[in-house]
Design a protein around this motif. Sequence first.
Motif, PDB file in Angstrom:
ATOM      1  N   PRO A  57       0.802  -1.241   0.000  1.00 31.40           N
ATOM      2  CA  PRO A  57       0.000   0.000   0.000  1.00 31.40           C
ATOM      3  C   PRO A  57       0.826   1.278   0.000  1.00 31.40           C
ATOM      4  CG  PRO A  57      -0.966  -1.593   1.498  1.00 31.40           C
ATOM      5  CD  PRO A  57       0.330  -2.182   1.038  1.00 31.40           C
ATOM      6  N   ASP A  58       2.050   1.228   0.599  1.00 35.29           N
ATOM      7  CA  ASP A  58       2.874   2.435   0.638  1.00 35.29           C
ATOM      8  C   ASP A  58       3.691   2.629  -0.631  1.00 35.29           C
ATOM      9  OD1 ASP A  58       4.762   0.468   0.834  1.00 35.29           O
ATOM     10  OD2 ASP A  58       5.695   1.225   2.683  1.00 35.29           O
ATOM     11  N   GLY A  59       3.497   1.745  -1.605  1.00 35.50           N
ATOM     12  CA  GLY A  59       4.193   1.882  -2.880  1.00 35.50           C
ATOM     13  C   GLY A  59       5.462   1.075  -2.993  1.00 35.50           C
ATOM     14  N   THR A  60       5.930   0.483  -1.917  1.00 40.71           N
ATOM     15  CA  THR A  60       7.140  -0.341  -1.948  1.00 40.71           C
ATOM     16  C   THR A  60       6.871  -1.620  -2.740  1.00 40.71           C
ATOM     17  OG1 THR A  60       7.812   0.490   0.214  1.00 40.71           O
ATOM     18  CG2 THR A  60       8.872  -1.524  -0.562  1.00 40.71           C
ATOM     19  N   ARG A  61       7.768  -1.943  -3.642  1.00 38.84           N
ATOM     20  CA  ARG A  61       7.591  -3.124  -4.484  1.00 38.84           C
ATOM     21  C   ARG A  61       8.265  -4.345  -3.855  1.00 38.84           C
ATOM     22  NH1 ARG A  61       9.620  -2.275 -10.195  1.00 38.84           N
ATOM     23  NH2 ARG A  61      11.511  -1.674  -9.077  1.00 38.84           N
ATOM     24  N   TYR A  62       7.829  -5.515  -4.292  1.00 39.51           N
ATOM     25  CA  TYR A  62       8.405  -6.760  -3.794  1.00 39.51           C
ATOM     26  C   TYR A  62       8.210  -7.865  -4.821  1.00 39.51           C
ATOM     27  CZ  TYR A  62       3.542  -7.992  -2.721  1.00 39.51           C
ATOM     28  OH  TYR A  62       2.192  -8.241  -2.809  1.00 39.51           O
ATOM     29  N   VAL A  63       9.052  -8.876  -4.737  1.00 38.92           N
ATOM     30  CA  VAL A  63       8.953 -10.061  -5.588  1.00 38.92           C
ATOM     31  C   VAL A  63       8.302 -11.171  -4.782  1.00 38.92           C
ATOM     32  CG1 VAL A  63      10.237 -11.811  -6.897  1.00 38.92           C
ATOM     33  CG2 VAL A  63      10.985  -9.418  -6.937  1.00 38.92           C
ATOM     34  N   TYR A  64       7.369 -11.888  -5.395  1.00 39.04           N
ATOM     35  CA  TYR A  64       6.710 -13.007  -4.727  1.00 39.04           C
ATOM     36  C   TYR A  64       6.499 -14.140  -5.722  1.00 39.04           C
ATOM     37  CZ  TYR A  64       2.397 -11.609  -7.128  1.00 39.04           C
ATOM     38  OH  TYR A  64       1.472 -11.299  -8.097  1.00 39.04           O
ATOM     39  N   LYS A  65       6.321 -15.337  -5.189  1.00 43.82           N
ATOM     40  CA  LYS A  65       6.058 -16.502  -6.042  1.00 43.82           C
ATOM     41  C   LYS A  65       4.581 -16.504  -6.418  1.00 43.82           C
ATOM     42  CE  LYS A  65       5.622 -20.674  -4.451  1.00 43.82           C
ATOM     43  NZ  LYS A  65       5.855 -21.976  -3.791  1.00 43.82           N
ATOM     44  N   GLY A  98       7.328 -16.347   0.257  1.00 43.12           N
ATOM     45  CA  GLY A  98       7.798 -15.209   1.015  1.00 43.12           C
ATOM     46  C   GLY A  98       7.736 -13.965   0.139  1.00 43.12           C
ATOM     47  N   HIS A  99       8.287 -12.873   0.634  1.00 42.39           N
ATOM     48  CA  HIS A  99       8.376 -11.632  -0.122  1.00 42.39           C
ATOM     49  C   HIS A  99       9.829 -11.178  -0.152  1.00 42.39           C
ATOM     50  CE1 HIS A  99       3.907 -10.141   0.217  1.00 42.39           C
ATOM     51  NE2 HIS A  99       4.036 -11.290  -0.419  1.00 42.39           N
ATOM     52  N   MET A 100      10.250 -10.700  -1.302  1.00 46.59           N
ATOM     53  CA  MET A 100      11.589 -10.120  -1.436  1.00 46.59           C
ATOM     54  C   MET A 100      11.406  -8.629  -1.728  1.00 46.59           C
ATOM     55  SD  MET A 100      14.769 -11.422  -3.796  1.00 46.59           S
ATOM     56  CE  MET A 100      14.003 -11.063  -5.392  1.00 46.59           C
ATOM     57  N   PRO A 101      11.405  -7.784  -0.682  1.00 43.86           N
ATOM     58  CA  PRO A 101      11.106  -6.356  -0.866  1.00 43.86           C
ATOM     59  C   PRO A 101      12.284  -5.594  -1.450  1.00 43.86           C
ATOM     60  CG  PRO A 101      11.538  -6.816   1.434  1.00 43.86           C
ATOM     61  CD  PRO A 101      11.595  -8.137   0.734  1.00 43.86           C
ATOM     62  N   SER A 114      20.057   1.194  -3.743  1.00 43.10           N
ATOM     63  CA  SER A 114      19.286   0.943  -4.965  1.00 43.10           C
ATOM     64  C   SER A 114      20.067   0.167  -6.013  1.00 43.10           C
ATOM     65  CB  SER A 114      18.803   2.264  -5.563  1.00 43.10           C
ATOM     66  OG  SER A 114      19.910   3.132  -5.821  1.00 43.10           O
ATOM     67  N   ASP A 115      21.396   0.324  -6.045  1.00 40.18           N
ATOM     68  CA  ASP A 115      22.193  -0.394  -7.039  1.00 40.18           C
ATOM     69  C   ASP A 115      22.141  -1.896  -6.840  1.00 40.18           C
ATOM     70  OD1 ASP A 115      22.897   1.992  -8.168  1.00 40.18           O
ATOM     71  OD2 ASP A 115      24.882   2.102  -7.225  1.00 40.18           O
ATOM     72  N   LEU A 116      21.981  -2.319  -5.574  1.00 43.43           N
ATOM     73  CA  LEU A 116      21.934  -3.745  -5.273  1.00 43.43           C
ATOM     74  C   LEU A 116      20.540  -4.178  -4.826  1.00 43.43           C
ATOM     75  CD1 LEU A 116      25.331  -4.094  -3.359  1.00 43.43           C
ATOM     76  CD2 LEU A 116      24.860  -4.590  -5.765  1.00 43.43           C
ATOM     77  N   CYS A 117      19.544  -3.370  -5.120  1.00 40.08           N
ATOM     78  CA  CYS A 117      18.162  -3.694  -4.748  1.00 40.08           C
ATOM     79  C   CYS A 117      17.748  -5.010  -5.395  1.00 40.08           C
ATOM     80  CB  CYS A 117      17.233  -2.574  -5.204  1.00 40.08           C
ATOM     81  SG  CYS A 117      15.477  -2.985  -5.091  1.00 40.08           S
ATOM     82  N   PRO A 118      17.305  -6.002  -4.612  1.00 41.33           N
ATOM     83  CA  PRO A 118      16.966  -7.304  -5.186  1.00 41.33           C
ATOM     84  C   PRO A 118      15.826  -7.254  -6.194  1.00 41.33           C
ATOM     85  CG  PRO A 118      16.293  -7.181  -2.883  1.00 41.33           C
ATOM     86  CD  PRO A 118      17.137  -5.982  -3.149  1.00 41.33           C
ATOM     87  N   VAL A 119      14.876  -6.327  -6.006  1.00 38.16           N
ATOM     88  CA  VAL A 119      13.773  -6.213  -6.960  1.00 38.16           C
ATOM     89  C   VAL A 119      14.268  -5.642  -8.283  1.00 38.16           C
ATOM     90  CG1 VAL A 119      11.531  -5.154  -7.413  1.00 38.16           C
ATOM     91  CG2 VAL A 119      12.084  -5.963  -5.111  1.00 38.16           C
ATOM     92  N   ARG A 120      15.089  -4.595  -8.208  1.00 37.58           N
ATOM     93  CA  ARG A 120      15.636  -3.999  -9.436  1.00 37.58           C
ATOM     94  C   ARG A 120      16.497  -5.001 -10.197  1.00 37.58           C
ATOM     95  NH1 ARG A 120      19.803  -1.571 -11.902  1.00 37.58           N
ATOM     96  NH2 ARG A 120      21.282  -2.202 -10.288  1.00 37.58           N
TER      97      ARG A 120
END
Length: 465
Positions: A193-201, A220-223, A229-235
């Motif tokens: 809801p706050d706009g933060t992205r995450y990876v999920y199965k 799980g979630h990988m936020p 930001s350079d090493l952000c798992p979602v990016r």
Amino acid sequence: MKKRFASHTDQEIEEKRKKTVPYNTQKMNTHCAETFRKYLEEKGLETNFEEFDETKLAEALSHFYTDARTVNGQAYKTSTLENIRHSLNRYLKSPPFNKHFDIITGPEFLDANECMKTALKELKQNGQGSINHYPKITDDDLAKLYMSVYLTPNTPSGLLNRVQMNIRLFFCRRANENFDQMTKSTFQIGKYPDGTRYVYKSEDELTKNHQEKQKALITGHMPEDKINSDLCPVRLYELYTSKLNPSNNRLWQYPRDAYQYGDESWYQNRPMGRDKLASFLKCLSQKVPLSQVYTNHSIRVTGVSILGQGFSMPQIMAVSGHRSTSSLALYQRVSDTEKQQMGNAISNKIIGQENLPMLPSTSHTLRTLPSCSSSLNPEQNVCSLVPFKRNLQSNSVSVLDSDNGRNALYAMDDFNPEDFFSDFDSLPDVFAPARNSMITNQRGQGIFNNCHMSGVTINFNFVQK
């Protein structure tokens, strides 16, 4: 007219049943069946045990459980022998044999299982009951791995390794389970809801722990990391999937030998196979190198251990997919540091200092010490000692005035106990017995009585040589 229902032959149904059993489980079942077959052959018995009736099979198993040995003639560990029995049971129940009896719970196999219990107890008594668990990746090794060139996201191979390591760690994946079947749609990107992205199965899967009855999606979630930001798992996951070969739908693809950063694709139209994915962490452990060679299952152990520091078991099970708290508890490893602290707690209790988990690690230098003398002055509460220029682990030294029950405290810095004890042989013979001191004229060495270290009282009881 188009038919509504499908049609399958008996052989096709059996093939479908086989496919629902994980590859490694099938491999283990077949291996244990061959071990039992070799045993029957060595004993001069019939080897087609799949055709035995319950009575004949139970008799053969009774002897096998107590006679089973490794290829080197050594006794199995208890866990291995139990796994062999479970594998044989699965083997007989699977196509094409489809046995309806159960060699573990069936009443016909009561005597055989009593022999199994006897064999397990004997192995336990002989020291074969321990289990070698997969080790957790140490904090130093985990940091070294993530900082290594092999996980740098600026190259196809480094990006592949980093994204795969993130997926394994954040989702507490079981070793090699279903990795060779993952596709570009296995994981998706969501938004809080706050706009933060995450990876999920996003896709359900058949796993060892969750078969046909499992309804909930285990993930799980990988936020994203907005600070680094350079090493952000979602990016990095987005970058990786955008560079995958468009002609292949598999998630894990071999990197191209030659590439440019601006190329549309960094990867070949060639998916990674089961064996290549299975050796993921083993190869990285040797290349980096790490302090020991880890396997993929150590990543799962590490992820669960990290979550165990601040989350409840039901919460962790929702990510790891464990079916019971008892199986999850096996992953809650106690580190050597924690065991040292527990050992120190017992030691401190023995000497009456139960409030301290261990002696302080910081060092302090001796700032003030009285000049050499031979007695304790009760008026000034000052003890005469030979000045030391050594290191001791203490903030202060307390010497007890036996008549007045008072302590003389001396501030110290850079205090090393080993240096303290090593100085006793070189001390000048200046200690003269005094009425109100604890120094005696008996031969002996200096000993600790009650020290004062960071809030803990320590008294030096000096004995004249």
